[in-house]
Design a protein around this motif. Structure first.
Motif, PDB file in Angstrom:
ATOM      1  N   ARG A  99      39.875  29.684 -30.898  1.00  0.00           N
ATOM      2  CA  ARG A  99      41.297  30.037 -30.965  1.00  0.00           C
ATOM      3  C   ARG A  99      41.495  31.544 -31.040  1.00  0.00           C
ATOM      4  NH1 ARG A  99      45.205  26.320 -32.146  1.00  0.00           N
ATOM      5  NH2 ARG A  99      46.304  27.684 -33.591  1.00  0.00           N
ATOM      6  N   LEU A 100      40.557  32.236 -31.684  1.00  0.00           N
ATOM      7  CA  LEU A 100      40.652  33.690 -31.776  1.00  0.00           C
ATOM      8  C   LEU A 100      40.473  34.340 -30.404  1.00  0.00           C
ATOM      9  CD1 LEU A 100      40.830  36.231 -33.605  1.00  0.00           C
ATOM     10  CD2 LEU A 100      38.330  36.100 -33.820  1.00  0.00           C
ATOM     11  N   LYS A 101      39.570  33.769 -29.606  1.00  0.00           N
ATOM     12  CA  LYS A 101      39.245  34.382 -28.322  1.00  0.00           C
ATOM     13  C   LYS A 101      40.100  33.898 -27.165  1.00  0.00           C
ATOM     14  CE  LYS A 101      34.399  35.509 -29.240  1.00  0.00           C
ATOM     15  NZ  LYS A 101      33.003  35.331 -28.775  1.00  0.00           N
ATOM     16  N   GLU A 102      40.800  32.789 -27.366  1.00  0.00           N
ATOM     17  CA  GLU A 102      41.440  32.172 -26.213  1.00  0.00           C
ATOM     18  C   GLU A 102      42.632  32.943 -25.654  1.00  0.00           C
ATOM     19  OE1 GLU A 102      43.895  28.819 -28.819  1.00  0.00           O
ATOM     20  OE2 GLU A 102      42.125  28.273 -27.686  1.00  0.00           O
ATOM     21  N   VAL A 103      43.128  33.933 -26.384  1.00  0.00           N
ATOM     22  CA  VAL A 103      44.211  34.758 -25.833  1.00  0.00           C
ATOM     23  C   VAL A 103      43.671  35.885 -24.958  1.00  0.00           C
ATOM     24  CG1 VAL A 103      45.814  34.251 -27.706  1.00  0.00           C
ATOM     25  CG2 VAL A 103      44.256  36.183 -27.942  1.00  0.00           C
ATOM     26  N   ASP A 104      42.337  35.996 -24.874  1.00  0.00           N
ATOM     27  CA  ASP A 104      41.736  37.113 -24.150  1.00  0.00           C
ATOM     28  C   ASP A 104      41.032  36.674 -22.865  1.00  0.00           C
ATOM     29  OD1 ASP A 104      40.897  39.875 -23.915  1.00  0.00           O
ATOM     30  OD2 ASP A 104      38.897  39.201 -24.479  1.00  0.00           O
ATOM     31  N   LEU A 105      40.637  35.419 -22.778  1.00  0.00           N
ATOM     32  CA  LEU A 105      39.862  34.963 -21.628  1.00  0.00           C
ATOM     33  C   LEU A 105      40.696  34.985 -20.350  1.00  0.00           C
ATOM     34  CD1 LEU A 105      37.094  33.698 -20.743  1.00  0.00           C
ATOM     35  CD2 LEU A 105      38.216  31.486 -21.017  1.00  0.00           C
ATOM     36  N   ASN A 106      40.082  35.438 -19.274  1.00  0.00           N
ATOM     37  CA  ASN A 106      40.739  35.486 -17.969  1.00  0.00           C
ATOM     38  C   ASN A 106      40.501  34.180 -17.230  1.00  0.00           C
ATOM     39  OD1 ASN A 106      40.623  36.158 -14.902  1.00  0.00           O
ATOM     40  ND2 ASN A 106      41.765  37.864 -15.807  1.00  0.00           N
ATOM     41  N   VAL A 107      41.518  33.698 -16.512  1.00  0.00           N
ATOM     42  CA  VAL A 107      41.393  32.431 -15.807  1.00  0.00           C
ATOM     43  C   VAL A 107      40.303  32.474 -14.743  1.00  0.00           C
ATOM     44  CG1 VAL A 107      43.165  32.932 -14.063  1.00  0.00           C
ATOM     45  CG2 VAL A 107      42.703  30.563 -14.723  1.00  0.00           C
ATOM     46  N   SER A 108      40.059  33.629 -14.147  1.00  0.00           N
ATOM     47  CA  SER A 108      38.982  33.743 -13.159  1.00  0.00           C
ATOM     48  C   SER A 108      37.622  33.545 -13.811  1.00  0.00           C
ATOM     49  CB  SER A 108      39.037  35.116 -12.477  1.00  0.00           C
ATOM     50  OG  SER A 108      40.265  35.292 -11.802  1.00  0.00           O
ATOM     51  N   GLU A 109      37.465  34.053 -15.011  1.00  0.00           N
ATOM     52  CA  GLU A 109      36.215  33.846 -15.737  1.00  0.00           C
ATOM     53  C   GLU A 109      36.031  32.374 -16.075  1.00  0.00           C
ATOM     54  OE1 GLU A 109      33.863  35.485 -19.740  1.00  0.00           O
ATOM     55  OE2 GLU A 109      35.898  36.165 -19.303  1.00  0.00           O
ATOM     56  N   GLN A 110      37.125  31.725 -16.440  1.00  0.00           N
ATOM     57  CA  GLN A 110      37.057  30.294 -16.710  1.00  0.00           C
ATOM     58  C   GLN A 110      36.542  29.538 -15.491  1.00  0.00           C
ATOM     59  OE1 GLN A 110      40.749  28.172 -16.886  1.00  0.00           O
ATOM     60  NE2 GLN A 110      39.986  26.654 -18.338  1.00  0.00           N
ATOM     61  N   ALA A 111      37.030  29.896 -14.324  1.00  0.00           N
ATOM     62  CA  ALA A 111      36.611  29.225 -13.090  1.00  0.00           C
ATOM     63  C   ALA A 111      35.128  29.446 -12.819  1.00  0.00           C
ATOM     64  CB  ALA A 111      37.453  29.721 -11.923  1.00  0.00           C
ATOM     65  N   ILE A 112      34.640  30.651 -13.057  1.00  0.00           N
ATOM     66  CA  ILE A 112      33.223  30.948 -12.829  1.00  0.00           C
ATOM     67  C   ILE A 112      32.349  30.149 -13.793  1.00  0.00           C
ATOM     68  CG2 ILE A 112      31.468  32.751 -12.967  1.00  0.00           C
ATOM     69  CD1 ILE A 112      33.710  34.710 -12.002  1.00  0.00           C
ATOM     70  N   ILE A 113      32.744  30.100 -15.062  1.00  0.00           N
ATOM     71  CA  ILE A 113      31.996  29.333 -16.058  1.00  0.00           C
ATOM     72  C   ILE A 113      31.947  27.857 -15.666  1.00  0.00           C
ATOM     73  CG2 ILE A 113      32.023  28.521 -18.460  1.00  0.00           C
ATOM     74  CD1 ILE A 113      33.303  31.259 -19.181  1.00  0.00           C
ATOM     75  N   ALA A 114      33.034  27.358 -15.095  1.00  0.00           N
ATOM     76  CA  ALA A 114      33.109  25.943 -14.725  1.00  0.00           C
ATOM     77  C   ALA A 114      32.067  25.564 -13.686  1.00  0.00           C
ATOM     78  CB  ALA A 114      34.509  25.619 -14.208  1.00  0.00           C
ATOM     79  N   THR A 115      31.644  26.498 -12.842  1.00  0.00           N
ATOM     80  CA  THR A 115      30.630  26.170 -11.841  1.00  0.00           C
ATOM     81  C   THR A 115      29.305  25.808 -12.497  1.00  0.00           C
ATOM     82  OG1 THR A 115      29.898  28.476 -11.522  1.00  0.00           O
ATOM     83  CG2 THR A 115      31.739  27.709 -10.174  1.00  0.00           C
ATOM     84  N   ALA A 116      28.993  26.447 -13.628  1.00  0.00           N
ATOM     85  CA  ALA A 116      27.775  26.097 -14.365  1.00  0.00           C
ATOM     86  C   ALA A 116      27.911  24.720 -15.001  1.00  0.00           C
ATOM     87  CB  ALA A 116      27.481  27.153 -15.432  1.00  0.00           C
ATOM     88  N   HIS A 117      29.102  24.390 -15.502  1.00  0.00           N
ATOM     89  CA  HIS A 117      29.344  23.056 -16.068  1.00  0.00           C
ATOM     90  C   HIS A 117      29.140  21.978 -14.996  1.00  0.00           C
ATOM     91  CE1 HIS A 117      32.304  25.051 -19.149  1.00  0.00           C
ATOM     92  NE2 HIS A 117      31.037  25.350 -19.392  1.00  0.00           N
ATOM     93  N   ALA A 118      29.637  22.264 -13.794  1.00  0.00           N
ATOM     94  CA  ALA A 118      29.521  21.297 -12.707  1.00  0.00           C
ATOM     95  C   ALA A 118      28.064  21.062 -12.342  1.00  0.00           C
ATOM     96  CB  ALA A 118      30.307  21.790 -11.487  1.00  0.00           C
ATOM     97  N   ARG A 119      27.293  22.131 -12.261  1.00  0.00           N
ATOM     98  CA  ARG A 119      25.880  22.004 -11.904  1.00  0.00           C
ATOM     99  C   ARG A 119      25.124  21.222 -12.977  1.00  0.00           C
ATOM    100  NH1 ARG A 119      22.487  24.347  -7.417  1.00  0.00           N
ATOM    101  NH2 ARG A 119      20.698  23.020  -7.772  1.00  0.00           N
ATOM    102  N   ALA A 120      25.361  21.530 -14.241  1.00  0.00           N
ATOM    103  CA  ALA A 120      24.678  20.824 -15.324  1.00  0.00           C
ATOM    104  C   ALA A 120      24.992  19.338 -15.295  1.00  0.00           C
ATOM    105  CB  ALA A 120      25.077  21.425 -16.673  1.00  0.00           C
ATOM    106  N   THR A 121      26.216  19.006 -14.949  1.00  0.00           N
ATOM    107  CA  THR A 121      26.644  17.598 -14.930  1.00  0.00           C
ATOM    108  C   THR A 121      25.973  16.826 -13.818  1.00  0.00           C
ATOM    109  OG1 THR A 121      28.785  18.211 -15.892  1.00  0.00           O
ATOM    110  CG2 THR A 121      28.655  16.088 -14.766  1.00  0.00           C
ATOM    111  N   VAL A 122      25.953  17.359 -12.606  1.00  0.00           N
ATOM    112  CA  VAL A 122      25.348  16.628 -11.488  1.00  0.00           C
ATOM    113  C   VAL A 122      23.832  16.554 -11.657  1.00  0.00           C
ATOM    114  CG1 VAL A 122      25.014  18.543  -9.838  1.00  0.00           C
ATOM    115  CG2 VAL A 122      25.528  16.234  -9.008  1.00  0.00           C
ATOM    116  N   GLU A 123      23.219  17.588 -12.197  1.00  0.00           N
ATOM    117  CA  GLU A 123      21.778  17.545 -12.404  1.00  0.00           C
ATOM    118  C   GLU A 123      21.381  16.555 -13.500  1.00  0.00           C
ATOM    119  OE1 GLU A 123      19.697  21.207 -12.673  1.00  0.00           O
ATOM    120  OE2 GLU A 123      20.274  21.844 -10.660  1.00  0.00           O
ATOM    121  N   ALA A 124      22.332  16.195 -14.355  1.00  0.00           N
ATOM    122  CA  ALA A 124      22.075  15.171 -15.367  1.00  0.00           C
ATOM    123  C   ALA A 124      22.209  13.761 -14.802  1.00  0.00           C
ATOM    124  CB  ALA A 124      23.026  15.356 -16.546  1.00  0.00           C
ATOM    125  N   GLY A 125      22.524  13.656 -13.508  1.00  0.00           N
ATOM    126  CA  GLY A 125      22.606  12.354 -12.863  1.00  0.00           C
ATOM    127  C   GLY A 125      24.007  11.840 -12.647  1.00  0.00           C
TER     128      GLY A 125
END
Length: 455
Positions: A99-125
């Motif tokens: 909650r402290l950091k969420e007013v600072d994060l940029n939406v573009s950074e969120q999108a980039i981070i999401a690509t790692a989440h997607a890869r981890a998910t598909v590699e888990a089957g």
């Protein structure tokens, strides 16, 4: 003569390319869960050509010229499906720090981070997911739509996604992204463009807006939740008239409806309105579960989310701790009652509450509460494919289906935790992973992102 020779050479090259494209790939393993049988198939063979399965069974003959991938003492399975994820989010770390950091994060950074989440998910089957909500306060971007489209175009590696965009909820309710913050910190009150709507007409407008912007499924919060500060966990948040409008408008536009719901009364009203799935369902009573069974409504229990929160309970404010403990105490009896009554159970985890890539831990939680290993596997394959409306293409290993095939070591019906050690992943006939994963389970975030609460 020279021109003719060149043409022949070109045609020959094209012929070789076509042959390579049409070459069969044969997957072999000691056994197979085909998504529909009550027992494993021994001496399993799955034959793949391009993006389709052309045959699957026991001791099938190997086509001439086929590439053979022998996975040994393993079990083949349809690619797993997770019916409740949030690939663009991460709530697994310290709640107050986020909650402290969420007013600072940029939406573009969120999108980039999401690509790692997607890869981890598909590699888990998990080759397909239903992604149920992707808020970002102060931005009009649809990060989940962008992630889905980028995966579909082959720009990044990830699971097939059905997305819900913002999610729909009431003012001050579980999906209101400004609840619990100082009033007007984010400059304006959220409206239908943020998924926040009051009254049947506004609900219809929100549904239309989300479909316009790429939603494959409609998600709504009809009761309070655990990870929201300003509501009680089990209180109804939409009126019966609002829920009727939500379902009518969504189904009219041929979109299924998933509802976040812990409370029994809210679940009763939602099931009566005709929703397709209840997510969580912690406090549902046998009478409500009986209605689910009668109407064919799916239960997506998201056991892993509660498990993670309870194991990290000190990371959350006292108000959230009380709600989490209450939901966790009610959950086992509700789940066992659902099993006993024969309610359709779909596999969904609420990934983002815990680190992405750990989705398969849900299997053991289901089995520990009385589900058979085969039915647990079926919940993440054929059952989820039926819920998502993709059963004609996915969910089983049989001729004509898309070639989403995974392998896990040993026999998951003897040790369900084998699902947590997937060693091979194929999606659409392409090998995504063989051997060690390239992404070692996304850990608790040190760069949290902002969104409406998910649990």
């Amino acid at each position: 003569m020279k021109i003719t020779s060149r043409i022949c050479l070109i045609l020959l090259c094209f012929g070789v390319s076509a042959l390579a494209a049409d070459q069969s790939v044969v997957l072999k393993a000691a056994r197979m869960f085909d998504g529909k049988s009550n027992a494993l198939v021994q001496n399993a063979v799955v034959i793949v050509q391009r993006d389709k399965i052309i045959d699957a069974g026991s001791n099938l003959p190997i086509p001439n010229g086929a590439q053979v991938i022998d996975l040994g003492d393993a079990t083949l399975s349809p690619g797993f499906i997770d019916a409740h994820t949030h690939l663009t989010l991460d709530f697994s770390g310290d709640y107050n720090l986020r909650r402290l950091k969420e007013v600072d994060l940029n939406v573009s950074e969120q999108a980039i981070i999401a690509t790692a989440h997607a890869r981890a998910t598909v590699e888990a089957g998990f080759t397909t997911v239903r992604d149920l909500g992707s808020h970002f306060v102060g931005s009009r971007e649809f990060v989940d739509v962008a992630l889905r489209n980028s995966i579909n175009k082959g720009v990044i590696v990830g699971p097939r996604m059905l997305v819900a965009t913002k999610g729909i909820g009431a003012t001050g309710g579980h999906f209101d992204p400004t609840s619990g913050f100082r009033d007007f910190l984010f400059a304006r009150e959220p409206d239908y463009t943020d998924g926040i709507a009051d009254g049947p007409d506004e609900i219809r407008k929100a549904v239309r807006f989300e479909v316009k912007n790429g939603a494959d499924v409609i998600k709504a919060a009809v009761s309070g939740g655990v990870l929201s500060l300003a509501d009680e966990v089990d209180t109804p948040q939409l009126t019966p008239a609002e829920m009727a409008a939500l379902v009518d408008e969504s189904h009219r536009l041929r979109k299924k409806v998933a509802v976040h719901c812990h409370g029994d009364q809210a679940a009763h009203d939602a099931i009566e309105a005709g929703v397709d799935s209840i997510e969580h369902g912690s406090f549902m009573k046998p009478e409500t579960l009986t209605m689910m069974k009668r109407k064919g409504t799916f239960l997506t229990p998201t056991l892993m989310a509660t498990e993670w929160i309870m194991n990290k309970i000190d990371n959350y404010p006292q108000a959230l701790q009380a709600k989490a403990k209450s939901a966790a105490a009610a959950r086992p009896e509700m789940f066992r009652n659902a099993l006993k009554l024969g309610v359709k159970i779909s596999f969904g985890t609420d990934a983002a509450v815990f680190p992405h890539g750990q989705n398969a831990k849900e299997f053991k939680l289901m089995v520990d509460l009385g589900m058979t290993p085969v039915n647990a596997l079926r919940s993440a394959t054929a059952n989820d494919a039926e819920l998502l409306g993709i059963g004609s293409k996915l969910g089983t290993l049989e001729k004509g289906k898309l070639a989403d095939v995974i392998a896990m070591p040993g026999d998951p019906t003897s040790d369900i935790t084998a699902t947590e050690r997937v060693l091979f992943v194929m999606k659409d006939g392409k090998v995504i992973r063989r051997g060690a994963p390239t992404v070692q389970g996304i850990s608790e975030s040190t760069t949290p992102d902002i969104a409406a609460p998910v649990d």
